[in-house]
Design an enzyme around this catalytic site. Sequence first.
Site: not given
Length: 250
Positions: A67, A136, A138, A143
């Site tokens: 990313d 979370n 990810h 996400e």
Amino acid sequence: MKLIVAPDYAGICEKAADIFAAEIHRNPACVLGLATGSTPVGLYQALIRRYQEGALDFSKVQTFNLDEYCGLAGDHPQSYRYFMQKNLFDHVNIPLEHTYIPSGIADDPEQECRRYDALIESCGGIDIQLLGIGHNGHIGFNEPDDHFPVGSHLTRLAESTIQANSRFFASESEVPTHAITMGAGSILKAKKILLMASGEGKAEILCRSMTGPVTPFVPASVLQLHRDVVILADEAAASLIRKQIQPSDE
Ligand code: F6R
């Protein structure tokens, strides 16, 4: 799925370096999928050390990062291109043109995503994909959402991710709100996946991702569908998952 538990962070970095080194020895022109963040830093240091000792040759290796932040050029100190140069590429003999990271400043991010996916395909796909995991769940910047994105895509960062990553910026308002990331589908196409997790703070999400239901609301749970996933966790991160998955003896 294989769980390897090491006593501490240094231990998982050495084990990850063993796996990467074995792949580079097996196939000097292998394609590695790389990650940024705090977790892989020790792995990159171990790879640099092995290169300096003459045990590793990166001259034919190609790399694809997961990313990149939108709006940051590669020379911005918080860009992932900059991170990779400082933490790995500048210290080993990998040719710059073998290292691929999505451009954060492409005029047309959608087109940049298609270009990136095509590049991965043209290099024969990823042999080993390295992952960290967000609090979370990810992976890359996939996400929590109501679906699993397949290919590379433009994504809006979750508020919790912006907060977590603000530790690298002068203030939270400077953290980019968007990024380009490989999709869950791109990650699943890798032949092998290596997920590193360190510290107590990752114990709950690691356990939920690997032993709970497969759902896009916990993106890392999609890894349960892959046939060759190795979880490298230190004692603290493995404290909950090891009650459900027997660690391998390696
Ligand atoms: C980084 C990435 C992220 C991180 C994750 C964990 O390229 O894609 O998914 O792996 O946010 O970050 P750390 O390792 O800083 O806890």
